[in-house]
Design an enzyme around this catalytic site. Sequence first.
Site, short mmCIF file in Angstrom:
data_model
loop_
_atom_site.label_atom_id
_atom_site.label_comp_id
_atom_site.label_asym_id
_atom_site.label_seq_id
_atom_site.Cartn_x
_atom_site.Cartn_y
_atom_site.Cartn_z
N LYS A 139 -12.12 -10.71 -17.58
CA LYS A 139 -11.35 -10.32 -16.41
C LYS A 139 -12.00 -9.20 -15.60
CE LYS A 139 -6.91 -12.17 -17.38
NZ LYS A 139 -5.88 -12.16 -18.38
N HIS A 151 5.63 -5.34 -8.82
CA HIS A 151 5.66 -6.32 -7.74
C HIS A 151 6.40 -5.65 -6.56
CE1 HIS A 151 5.68 -10.04 -5.68
NE2 HIS A 151 6.38 -10.79 -6.49
N ARG A 180 5.99 -19.10 -3.81
CA ARG A 180 6.62 -18.42 -2.67
C ARG A 180 5.90 -17.15 -2.26
NH1 ARG A 180 11.80 -19.56 -4.89
NH2 ARG A 180 10.50 -20.56 -6.39
N THR A 181 5.41 -16.37 -3.20
CA THR A 181 4.76 -15.12 -2.81
C THR A 181 3.49 -15.38 -1.99
OG1 THR A 181 5.68 -14.05 -4.76
CG2 THR A 181 3.88 -12.92 -3.68
N ARG A 200 -2.79 -10.92 -6.72
CA ARG A 200 -1.90 -11.22 -7.85
C ARG A 200 -2.78 -11.51 -9.04
NH1 ARG A 200 3.44 -14.82 -8.56
NH2 ARG A 200 4.19 -13.01 -7.44
C1 NCD Z 1 8.40 -13.27 -9.47
C2 NCD Z 1 7.02 -12.96 -9.99
O1 NCD Z 1 6.09 -13.73 -9.83
O2 NCD Z 1 6.91 -11.91 -10.58
N1 NCD Z 1 8.44 -14.30 -8.55
C3 NCD Z 1 8.11 -14.08 -7.27
O3 NCD Z 1 7.25 -13.30 -6.93
N2 NCD Z 1 8.81 -14.76 -6.36
C4 NCD Z 1 9.36 -13.48 -10.54
C5 NCD Z 1 9.08 -14.52 -11.55
O4 NCD Z 1 8.04 -15.15 -11.59
O5 NCD Z 1 9.98 -14.71 -12.36
#
Ligand code: NCD
Length: 319
Positions: free
Chosen positions: A85, A137, A57-58, A107
């Site tokens: 890394k 986040h 989703r992100t 990310r």
């Molecule tokens: C979160 C993440 O990736 O930190 N999810 C997200 O961004 N929608 C939370 C999670 O992964 O639990």
Amino acid sequence: MSQLKHLLSANDLSRDAAIGILDVAEEMAGVNARAIKKLPTLQGKTVVNLFFEDSTRTRISFELAEKRLSADVINFAAKGSSVSKGESLKDTAQTLEAMGADAVVIRHGASGAAQKLAQSGWIDGAIVNAGDGTHEHPTQALLDAFTIRRRVYGVGSSAGRGLDGLKVVIVGDVLHSRVARSNAILLNTLGAEVHFVAPPTLIPADASNIKAKLHYDFDAALAEVKPDAVMMLRIQSERMNASYFPSEREYSRVWGMNSERLAALKPGALLMHPGPMNRGLEITATAADSPNSTILEQVSNGVSVRMAVLYTLLATERN
Ligand code: NCD
């Protein structure tokens, strides 16, 4: 409006800056409700989504936000590199810089990766932290604040407001959760009262740096705090190198959101989860699909909020 160059942490946002972004997000939500969901604002700008960690989703949310602002979008899924890394981040960053990226949404599994990229000088453009390890986040915190503000005050009466006096209980795997950390910071900035509910093994050792009241009994916490919103966290199995609780069945019984706990909330209290959910573990299907649940609203609000963040970083002063 703001002199923000990057968004790396919820700590980068003053109260005014945060409310400013939430107000722009309201405008963006207006655009997203139109038949043609598009603004020319970032025409000619290149935004790279640099994802070293899995995400559904992100990543999609950022991509949609960028496209709705007419940016040129490059998706770079960098997972699985065998280079160490630091080196792989540097090489990749220099490549992106050579291609003229105006912004990089990153990310990464390592806490501090976004900060490292911003401070390295490898890239000139704006850096947006889309999740770094167990650290932060910030866009998730903004979209959660936006969701709370809209539900509590109503869509038409949210503009200009913080979350003063609202009580938010954050439950579960606080230790591994960048969502919990960024939310606790931003909620405090916006005037809300933050509570953590978790087994002692899942509370970070540095919890005293975060302004939050700790509780070790979910039912007692709900009865005492009477929260306006309860935020459930995903159990981050992929980040666990030990047994932090005896069994999944025990966890869901003691720390999970279910119909009984939902019924104990005050009317209209929000039930939130950043996704992806472990249905049946930290939250039951009935609770997740209840009218209190904002889970899908959080997803759609994410697009408006990320449009607002990119607009604030790329379309203002620094042109
Ligand atoms: C979160 C993440 O990736 O930190 N999810 C997200 O961004 N929608 C939370 C999670 O992964 O639990």
